[in-house]
Scaffold this motif. Structure first.
Motif, PDB file in Angstrom:
ATOM      1  N   PRO A 330     -33.471  22.099 -33.932  1.00 49.77           N
ATOM      2  CA  PRO A 330     -34.881  21.867 -33.599  1.00 49.77           C
ATOM      3  C   PRO A 330     -35.526  20.774 -34.455  1.00 49.77           C
ATOM      4  O   PRO A 330     -36.594  20.278 -34.111  1.00 49.77           O
ATOM      5  CB  PRO A 330     -35.528  23.225 -33.887  1.00 49.77           C
ATOM      6  N   GLN A 331     -34.896  20.410 -35.559  1.00 48.98           N
ATOM      7  CA  GLN A 331     -35.468  19.418 -36.462  1.00 48.98           C
ATOM      8  C   GLN A 331     -34.476  18.287 -36.696  1.00 48.98           C
ATOM      9  O   GLN A 331     -33.273  18.422 -36.466  1.00 48.98           O
ATOM     10  CB  GLN A 331     -35.861  20.074 -37.789  1.00 48.98           C
ATOM     11  N   GLN A 389     -41.333  14.725 -26.592  1.00 48.96           N
ATOM     12  CA  GLN A 389     -40.023  14.877 -27.215  1.00 48.96           C
ATOM     13  C   GLN A 389     -38.999  13.986 -26.535  1.00 48.96           C
ATOM     14  O   GLN A 389     -38.784  14.053 -25.334  1.00 48.96           O
ATOM     15  CB  GLN A 389     -39.543  16.329 -27.170  1.00 48.96           C
TER      16      GLN A 389
END
Length: 654
Positions: A330-331, A389
């Protein structure tokens, strides 16, 4: 001696009439291409010499401190004992993409004046013009390129700091740019004991940040303000700048097309090269758009080719698993973590080949090994400055061991990205010789390391990260093409037509192989091209390449050819966790896809996986990681054989 005659000499030592006029492309007498080597003359004395004259009956002064060596076929003058001013250039040779190299000296002719140091590999174009400075090109650059330039400067901060050369990064005119790449004119040392700080670097960046593009201006301003704090750490600034760089790059579209092929060569009967992709690969392979590999085997028929095939197949397994895990994060993962993972993968490959050597009782120069150059595009997810994103932050990681090379090519330039692991390079890095001196050694091209040649802990891997932010071509090749500088001599004939939409990639691959057979022909040839477009559509369709070579299904060891390795050391025993990679079939089938869903315990952060891999001693951990992802049953069986303190780190059985 000073004169005003503007001539250039042919480099062919057998030419009867070597004198030509500056501006000619080939020798009028023997048709040998003329070499125009532009140099940077350092020091205040050189800055005072008037353009248009010739120094030492050899160096034509083109512009202030820009000299043309009109007799580049002759070795320049170098003292027997290398002066201290040269040593930093030699030690920093691995940074050749960004830094110049020492070439030679010219006597000042004045008592009390130091000789003039001449530098090669400088930011000067083929016409003798300096590339623009960072500040001069700043306002015309895109937002991502502005951040990328600052990122490169920050990456040079540490290696230059170790030699007391930080000042080199604070002088605006010293920082030049060739497209995406920051290049320095020369290295500057200061006599004071206290080196410049990050605050001084922030002060140098302030004028640039003040005119930065709007999407990045605010965050860059914040970063520069933090750099002014005396307690700020370099890693903190690097992390923030990296996040900004990737998020900005993520807004750009990116399309990749990869085509590769390998050929036995005109003078050989077997092919020890292996590449991915090649014409025999499954067109549905998910790695085709993100991974490219060239391996040049060492150890003779059914030795070198086994080593190169083992390397390619084991790396494909590990890259497939690594990319799958990265996709779930996620990062943003920092570059140092991904580099550590890639290094661990190489150690696994080295141990696999080493174990096969031990199994077959190969000793000394009979041990098989392989060079490697690999490029993997890591599509990390990022939140862009616009707030959406992106699925790809445009990171490309390059890995090389040996003398297989990588080049980045655009309409305007061809840049060699990798450094060969050979005797000439070793002599330069050890500060024992300038490169052109080491190049004259009879063993100059002998390899100093390759995968499988020595214990993994003694290998030194070249790992670089690039950001894909312009249209271009990534070329990976074995020395069957790169020998005698044929990439540098021919790139405009093949790469530029691809970029213009006038040639398909597969055609360029085949034609480059034909050229290598014609001009070199003494070795196997592998070429893998990746076309990178910052647009969604290609200009030309890409037909599948025709097969050039068949790979035998079964290989049995025979007598090996003499190895090109200059240094061979005893091998370590293959780690138990890498044993399963030895069972790879040399004609690989696509692994079965993983189950559509995974238990929650397999969704660990890669940061946690990195910690586990450290406990598993790095060189074996990624082998376990790959098996875990691809062959869970095999992985669980192997876990039962591990020591108790390591076994407890394995995930629970299904």
């Amino acid at each position: 001696m000073i004169s005003t005659e503007q001539v250039i000499y042919c480099i062919n030592p057998n030419c009867d009439h070597p004198i030509n006029t500056v501006g000619d492309i080939v020798c009028a007498n023997c048709q040998t291409p003329l070499v125009y080597r532009y140099l940077w003359a350092t020091g205040s004395l050189a800055a005072k010499i008037t353009p248009g004259i010739k120094i030492a009956d050899r160096y034509q002064v083109i512009a202030p401190q820009v000299w043309l060596d009109t007799q580049s076929g002759l070795s320049p003058d170098v003292p027997k004992e290398l002066p201290a001013v040269i040593i930093p250039y030699l030690r920093l040779y691995p940074e050749h993409l960004h830094l110049p190299q020492a070439y030679g000296f010219v006597s000042s002719g004045e008592e009390g004046q130091d000789d003039i140091l001449l530098l090669e590999n400088v930011p000067i174009d083929k016409q003798g013009n300096l590339y623009p400075s960072v500040s001069g090109a700043w306002e015309q650059a895109t937002a991502v390129r502005q951040v990328y330039w600052l990122w490169q400067i920050l990456q040079l901060w540490k290696p230059l700091s170790e030699l007391g050369l930080r000042q080199s990064l604070l002088i605006a005119d010293n920082l030049r740019v060739q497209g995406w790449c920051v290049r320095l004119l020369e290295l500057h040392a200061i006599t004071v004991t206290e080196q410049p700080s990050l605050g001084d670097l922030a002060h140098a960046w302030q004028p640039l940040v003040a005119s930065a593009k709007i999407p990045v201006a605010g965050e860059l301003s914040n970063i520069v303000q933090q750099m002014n704090h005396s307690d700020i750490e370099l890693d903190t600034i690097a992390t923030q700048l990296n996040t900004l760089l990737l998020s900005t790059a993520g807004e750009l579209p990116l399309t990749l097309q990869v085509v590769g092929a390998t050929d036995t060569g005109m003078q050989l009967t077997q092919n020890e090269d292996t590449c991915f992709p090649n014409s025999l690969d499954n067109s549905e392979d998910s790695l085709l758009s993100t991974l490219s590999i060239v391996c040049d085997g060492i150890g003779g028929h059914q030795g070198g080719e086994v080593a190169s095939q083992l390397a390619v197949q084991s790396l494909k397994l590990q890259m497939r698993a690594l990319l799958a895990e990265v996709a779930e994060q996620p990062q943003i993962l920092p570059p140092n973590l991904l580099q550590e993972q890639l290094e661990a993968c190489l150690r696994v490959v080295n141990n696999v080949i080493s174990y096969r050597n031990d199994e077959q009782k190969r000793q000394g120069r009979e041990r098989m090994a392989t060079t490697l150059v690999m490029a993997v595009q890591v599509p990390q997810k990022v939140i862009t400055p616009s707030g959406w994103q992106s699925k790809n932050a445009h990171e490309l990681y390059l890995v090389n061991v040996g003398d297989s090379r990588a080049y980045w090519i655009t309409h305007e330039y061809c840049q060699q990205l990798t450094v060969d692991d050979d005797v000439a390079t070793r002599e330069v890095r050890s500060a024992r010789s300038l490169y052109h001196q080491a190049f004259q050694r009879p063993d100059a091209h002998a390899l100093t390391q390759a995968l499988g040649s020595k214990d993994a802990d003694s290998l030194r891997f070249g790992i670089k990260r690039l950001i894909l932010e312009e249209d271009g071509i990534l070329l990976l090749c074995s020395d069957g093409l790169s020998d005698h500088n044929w990439v540098e001599k021919s790139w405009q004939h093949y790469a530029v037509p691809i970029l213009k939409g006038e040639m398909a990639i597969a055609d360029a691959v085949n034609q480059w192989i034909e050229l290598a057979n014609e001009k070199n022909g003494h070795d196997n040839i592998s070429v893998v091209l990746t076309l990178c477009r910052l647009s969604k559509d290609y200009l030309v369709p890409i037909p599948p390449p025709q097969p050039l070579v068949e790979i035998p299904e079964e290989l049995e060891p025979t007598e090996t050819e003499e190895s090109a390795l200059a240094e061979i050391e005893p091998q370590s025993t293959l780690a138990e966790s890498s044993q399963a990679l030895l069972d790879l079939e040399l004609t690989e089938e696509e692994p079965s896809p993983p189950p559509p869903t995974k238990p929650s315990h397999r969704r660990k952060s890669l940061l946690v996986v990195g910690g586990v891999l450290a406990l598993l001693m790095g060189s074996t951990g990624v082998g376990l990681f790959a098996l875990w992802q691809l062959y869970p049953q095999t992985f669980q069986q192997m876990c039962q054989k591990l020591p108790q303190q390591v076994k407890q780190l394995c995930p629970p059985q299904y």
